[in-house]
Write an enzyme that holds these catalytic residues in place. Structure first.
Site, PDB file in Angstrom:
ATOM      1  N   ASP A 259      -1.669 -10.725 -12.869  1.00  0.00           N
ATOM      2  CA  ASP A 259      -0.897  -9.741 -12.110  1.00  0.00           C
ATOM      3  C   ASP A 259      -0.532  -8.629 -13.096  1.00  0.00           C
ATOM      4  O   ASP A 259       0.165  -8.884 -14.086  1.00  0.00           O
ATOM      5  CB  ASP A 259       0.361 -10.420 -11.533  1.00  0.00           C
ATOM      6  CG  ASP A 259       1.155  -9.467 -10.644  1.00  0.00           C
ATOM      7  OD1 ASP A 259       1.176  -8.247 -10.942  1.00  0.00           O
ATOM      8  OD2 ASP A 259       1.754  -9.939  -9.660  1.00  0.00           O
ATOM      9  N   ASN A 286      -7.729   0.771 -10.890  1.00  0.00           N
ATOM     10  CA  ASN A 286      -8.000   0.821  -9.449  1.00  0.00           C
ATOM     11  C   ASN A 286      -6.974   0.058  -8.611  1.00  0.00           C
ATOM     12  O   ASN A 286      -6.718   0.429  -7.465  1.00  0.00           O
ATOM     13  CB  ASN A 286      -9.412   0.259  -9.203  1.00  0.00           C
ATOM     14  CG  ASN A 286      -9.619  -0.100  -7.743  1.00  0.00           C
ATOM     15  OD1 ASN A 286      -9.795   0.773  -6.902  1.00  0.00           O
ATOM     16  ND2 ASN A 286      -9.562  -1.385  -7.428  1.00  0.00           N
ATOM     17  N   LEU A 295      11.100   6.675   5.399  1.00  0.00           N
ATOM     18  CA  LEU A 295      11.994   6.546   4.238  1.00  0.00           C
ATOM     19  C   LEU A 295      13.307   5.835   4.557  1.00  0.00           C
ATOM     20  O   LEU A 295      13.761   4.973   3.796  1.00  0.00           O
ATOM     21  CB  LEU A 295      12.257   7.941   3.656  1.00  0.00           C
ATOM     22  CG  LEU A 295      12.953   8.001   2.312  1.00  0.00           C
ATOM     23  CD1 LEU A 295      12.255   7.151   1.269  1.00  0.00           C
ATOM     24  CD2 LEU A 295      13.011   9.443   1.831  1.00  0.00           C
ATOM     25  N   ASN A 345       2.196  12.038   3.319  1.00  0.00           N
ATOM     26  CA  ASN A 345       1.866  11.363   4.573  1.00  0.00           C
ATOM     27  C   ASN A 345       3.121  10.695   5.136  1.00  0.00           C
ATOM     28  O   ASN A 345       3.916  10.143   4.373  1.00  0.00           O
ATOM     29  CB  ASN A 345       0.785  10.298   4.306  1.00  0.00           C
ATOM     30  CG  ASN A 345      -0.018   9.988   5.542  1.00  0.00           C
ATOM     31  OD1 ASN A 345       0.166  10.619   6.582  1.00  0.00           O
ATOM     32  ND2 ASN A 345      -0.897   9.019   5.432  1.00  0.00           N
ATOM     33  N   TYR A 351       4.160   5.606  -1.708  1.00  0.00           N
ATOM     34  CA  TYR A 351       2.738   5.661  -2.099  1.00  0.00           C
ATOM     35  C   TYR A 351       2.390   7.059  -2.622  1.00  0.00           C
ATOM     36  O   TYR A 351       1.759   7.204  -3.676  1.00  0.00           O
ATOM     37  CB  TYR A 351       1.901   5.310  -0.869  1.00  0.00           C
ATOM     38  CG  TYR A 351       0.419   5.174  -1.113  1.00  0.00           C
ATOM     39  CD1 TYR A 351      -0.101   4.099  -1.837  1.00  0.00           C
ATOM     40  CD2 TYR A 351      -0.484   6.094  -0.573  1.00  0.00           C
ATOM     41  CE1 TYR A 351      -1.470   3.964  -2.028  1.00  0.00           C
ATOM     42  CE2 TYR A 351      -1.853   5.962  -0.763  1.00  0.00           C
ATOM     43  CZ  TYR A 351      -2.344   4.889  -1.493  1.00  0.00           C
ATOM     44  OH  TYR A 351      -3.698   4.754  -1.682  1.00  0.00           O
ATOM     45  N   LYS A 355       1.021   8.063  -6.309  1.00  0.00           N
ATOM     46  CA  LYS A 355      -0.332   8.629  -6.486  1.00  0.00           C
ATOM     47  C   LYS A 355      -0.265  10.054  -7.055  1.00  0.00           C
ATOM     48  O   LYS A 355      -1.150  10.446  -7.835  1.00  0.00           O
ATOM     49  CB  LYS A 355      -1.102   8.584  -5.167  1.00  0.00           C
ATOM     50  CG  LYS A 355      -1.401   7.159  -4.683  1.00  0.00           C
ATOM     51  CD  LYS A 355      -2.201   6.367  -5.709  1.00  0.00           C
ATOM     52  CE  LYS A 355      -2.670   5.016  -5.200  1.00  0.00           C
ATOM     53  NZ  LYS A 355      -3.460   4.268  -6.187  1.00  0.00           N
TER      54      LYS A 355
HETATM   55  P1  NAD Z   1      -7.639  -3.214  -1.465  1.00  0.00           P
HETATM   56  O1  NAD Z   1      -6.301  -3.632  -0.980  1.00  0.00           O
HETATM   57  O2  NAD Z   1      -8.830  -3.567  -0.650  1.00  0.00           O
HETATM   58  O3  NAD Z   1      -7.868  -3.749  -2.965  1.00  0.00           O
HETATM   59  C1  NAD Z   1      -6.886  -3.618  -3.960  1.00  0.00           C
HETATM   60  C2  NAD Z   1      -7.064  -4.734  -4.978  1.00  0.00           C
HETATM   61  O4  NAD Z   1      -6.021  -4.593  -5.947  1.00  0.00           O
HETATM   62  C3  NAD Z   1      -6.938  -6.121  -4.355  1.00  0.00           C
HETATM   63  O5  NAD Z   1      -8.015  -6.946  -4.762  1.00  0.00           O
HETATM   64  C4  NAD Z   1      -5.608  -6.611  -4.879  1.00  0.00           C
HETATM   65  O6  NAD Z   1      -5.525  -8.019  -5.004  1.00  0.00           O
HETATM   66  C5  NAD Z   1      -5.526  -5.904  -6.221  1.00  0.00           C
HETATM   67  N1  NAD Z   1      -4.143  -5.871  -6.686  1.00  0.00           N
HETATM   68  C6  NAD Z   1      -3.051  -5.517  -5.970  1.00  0.00           C
HETATM   69  N2  NAD Z   1      -1.939  -5.722  -6.714  1.00  0.00           N
HETATM   70  C7  NAD Z   1      -2.346  -6.183  -7.924  1.00  0.00           C
HETATM   71  C8  NAD Z   1      -1.663  -6.596  -9.095  1.00  0.00           C
HETATM   72  N3  NAD Z   1      -0.321  -6.552  -9.165  1.00  0.00           N
HETATM   73  N4  NAD Z   1      -2.381  -7.037 -10.142  1.00  0.00           N
HETATM   74  C9  NAD Z   1      -3.736  -7.086 -10.091  1.00  0.00           C
HETATM   75  N5  NAD Z   1      -4.444  -6.721  -8.984  1.00  0.00           N
HETATM   76  C10 NAD Z   1      -3.745  -6.279  -7.918  1.00  0.00           C
HETATM   77  O7  NAD Z   1      -7.530  -1.649  -1.681  1.00  0.00           O
HETATM   78  P2  NAD Z   1      -8.672  -0.534  -1.762  1.00  0.00           P
HETATM   79  O8  NAD Z   1      -8.753   0.150  -0.459  1.00  0.00           O
HETATM   80  O9  NAD Z   1      -9.907  -1.088  -2.357  1.00  0.00           O
HETATM   81  O10 NAD Z   1      -7.975   0.489  -2.775  1.00  0.00           O
HETATM   82  C11 NAD Z   1      -8.274   0.542  -4.160  1.00  0.00           C
HETATM   83  C12 NAD Z   1      -7.553   1.726  -4.758  1.00  0.00           C
HETATM   84  O11 NAD Z   1      -7.933   2.920  -4.078  1.00  0.00           O
HETATM   85  C13 NAD Z   1      -6.028   1.643  -4.631  1.00  0.00           C
HETATM   86  O12 NAD Z   1      -5.428   2.170  -5.789  1.00  0.00           O
HETATM   87  C14 NAD Z   1      -5.736   2.527  -3.441  1.00  0.00           C
HETATM   88  O13 NAD Z   1      -4.424   3.045  -3.473  1.00  0.00           O
HETATM   89  C15 NAD Z   1      -6.779   3.604  -3.610  1.00  0.00           C
HETATM   90  N6  NAD Z   1      -7.100   4.331  -2.375  1.00  0.00           N
HETATM   91  C16 NAD Z   1      -7.726   3.702  -1.334  1.00  0.00           C
HETATM   92  C17 NAD Z   1      -8.026   4.441  -0.185  1.00  0.00           C
HETATM   93  C18 NAD Z   1      -8.751   3.839   0.997  1.00  0.00           C
HETATM   94  O14 NAD Z   1      -9.015   4.575   1.957  1.00  0.00           O
HETATM   95  N7  NAD Z   1      -9.095   2.563   0.989  1.00  0.00           N
HETATM   96  C19 NAD Z   1      -7.683   5.780  -0.103  1.00  0.00           C
HETATM   97  C20 NAD Z   1      -7.025   6.368  -1.175  1.00  0.00           C
HETATM   98  C21 NAD Z   1      -6.759   5.627  -2.318  1.00  0.00           C
END
Ligand code: NAD
Length: 445
Positions: A259, A286, A295, A345, A351, A355
């Site tokens: 974690d 990532n 909020l 948003n 979030y 970001k």
């Molecule tokens: P997801 O939820 O499918 O995957 C995120 C992964 O991060 C998961 O495997 C989760 O277990 C892991 N994770 C979460 N907390 C953790 C921790 N404390 N320690 C270790 N691992 C941890 O999300 P996603 O859609 O693949 O998003 C990946 C990244 O892209 C994120 O940073 C998200 O904010 C960003 N993002 C996604 C989107 C989208 O449309 N999916 C859009 C903008 C940004």
């Protein structure tokens, strides 16, 4: 999650039906061929303004890369590159107009437009600098005109010394890997490290740390980096250990269930990397979560937990790695932001804060890291088809998909390909860049 509307729009009957009722019909985007990634396909027409300074070298490296280059006109469809660096007056902008007025219709499905200019603040001549800034408005508008064909337009601004590192961004933007990157600016400066690398397997012999690697975008990043030759150390929460192990064994990577918010996580990560290799090529931050609530209804726990994962852990891991020389001389740091951090948003104050701050981390680290040969860049994904977006209510999800020039959501691989490009040694002139991978989403544009 599959996009049924996109499937309908790309069936013969569906296409006719949508045209009859006047609904948009997004085109399926061309992605990299798994067997022949990074191969340049399609004809390229290269034009330039008077006094343009980069066209000659673009012509040389594009030809050396095996692309079919035309200098006057193109038979059928293809990509357009225009070196607009010489445009220095309102009157001369007509050269840009003439080229695209004549050739724009030859850009079809998954075609590319790349415009090259000087980074405005790198120019001493104020009028020239002001006119070069105009290229941004042009690119954003032309991208909106061609998006319905699944085609993209992007701008490359060249800073002082950036001409030495121009090949990588031009090749990437021409490739199928840039499918969902649209209406963006890449700024290229003098390279901060050695750029020598293979164009097919640019990450051969490199070790890369990817957080949140068990699923979604992190899974795609791990697969694309492994395709490009990297050895991936995948990190994810202990609860996802089985998925993580499966992903890593499929790509010959190493699993580190952890974690990232644990107090000892930065030390454990750093020790794991140091024990494994004397150099770490990159860290891709990532892992991220959403905890959406308006909020006044958001609990302190929802704020704090998200902030620790999305932001606090990223900073602590960077600090731990930068205390060593693991990343020096060619290393890369990648932040994953979001268009929510740019546009804001409803229900995402936590979030969006985290970001937007990731963009701040990139801005803050880029210059000092460059002195050590490290580049720091980021991506801001738009709507990407993952478990995170599958959880969005139906109507909002459809809107998220359609509200971009390409009329569809991106795939995790689209974000992964941009990160793969940033991580390639040839991209050593790209530093402090944050690009949206959103198909030109209208949010915050
Ligand atoms: P997801 O939820 O499918 O995957 C995120 C992964 O991060 C998961 O495997 C989760 O277990 C892991 N994770 C979460 N907390 C953790 C921790 N404390 N320690 C270790 N691992 C941890 O999300 P996603 O859609 O693949 O998003 C990946 C990244 O892209 C994120 O940073 C998200 O904010 C960003 N993002 C996604 C989107 C989208 O449309 N999916 C859009 C903008 C940004």
């Amino acid at each position: 999650m599959s996009d049924k509307y996109l499937e309908i729009a790309n069936s013969t009957i569906g296409k006719k039906l949508l045209a009859a009722v006047g609904l948009p019909d997004p085109v399926s985007l061309l992605r990299e061929d798994a067997e022949q990634p990074h191969k340049l396909t399609g004809q390229i027409l290269l034009g330039s303004s008077q006094d343009a300074v980069f066209a000659k070298s673009i012509s040389a490296f594009v030809t050396a890369a095996g692309a079919a280059l035309c200098n006057d006109s193109m038979e059928g469809s293809g990509h357009l590159i225009f070196d607009a660096s010489g445009i220095s007056s309102a009157k001369q902008s007509a050269e840009l107009y003439s080229f695209f007025n004549k050739h724009l219709t030859s850009v079809k499905n998954s075609g590319r437009i790349i415009i090259i200019g000087h980074k405005p603040c790198s120019l001493d001549d104020r009028e020239h600098a002001a006119i070069q800034r105009g290229l941004l408005g042009f690119v954003k508008s032309v991208a909106k005109e061609i998006g319905r064909k699944g085609a993209t337009a992007n701008l490359v601004f060249i800073d002082k010394g950036g001409d030495q590192a121009l090949e990588a961004p031009v090749r990437f933007l021409l490739s199928a890997g840039s499918a969902f990157m649209n209406a963006q600016v890449l700024t290229v400066a003098a390279p901060v490290a050695d750029m020598a690398a293979d164009w097919v397997k640019p990450l051969s012999g490199k070790t890369v740390l990817v957080t949140g690697a068990a699923r979604g975008i992190g899974l795609a990043i791990s697969q694309i980096l492994a395709r490009d030759g990297a050895e991936v150390i995948g990190v994810d929460v202990p609860q996802s250990q089985d998925e993580l192990t499966a992903v890593m064994s499929a790509i010959g990577g190493l699993s580190l269930p952890l974690d990232i918010t644990d107090n000892d996580a930065p030390d454990r990560l750093r020790n794991f990397c140091t024990a494994h290799s004397s150099a770490l090529h990159a860290v891709v931050h990532n892992a991220g979560v959403t905890r959406d609530k308006t909020l006044s209804r958001m609990s302190a726990h929802q704020w704090d937990l998200l902030m620790e994962i999305n932001l606090g852990a990223v900073q602590r891991i960077n600090n731990a790695l930068l205390e060593t020389r693991l990343l020096d001389n060619g290393g890369k740091i990648i932040g994953v932001a979001s268009i929510s951090g740019i546009a804001g948003n409803v229900g995402q104050t936590n979030y969006a804060f985290s970001k937007a701050a990731i963009i701040g981390v990139i801005d803050a680290l880029a210059a000092p890291c460059a002195l050590r040969g490290i580049t720091v860049n980021g991506v801001a994904p738009g709507f990407i088809e993952t478990q995170m977006t599958a959880a969005i209510p139906f109507v909002t999800r459809q809107m998220g998909r359609r509200l971009c020039s390409l009329g569809q959501g991106g795939l995790p691989v689209d974000v992964a390909e941009v990160i793969g490009f940033f991580l390639s040694p040839q991209a050593a002139g790209i530093n402090g860049n944050m690009v949206r991978v959103c198909g030109q989403s209208l949010l915050g544009a």
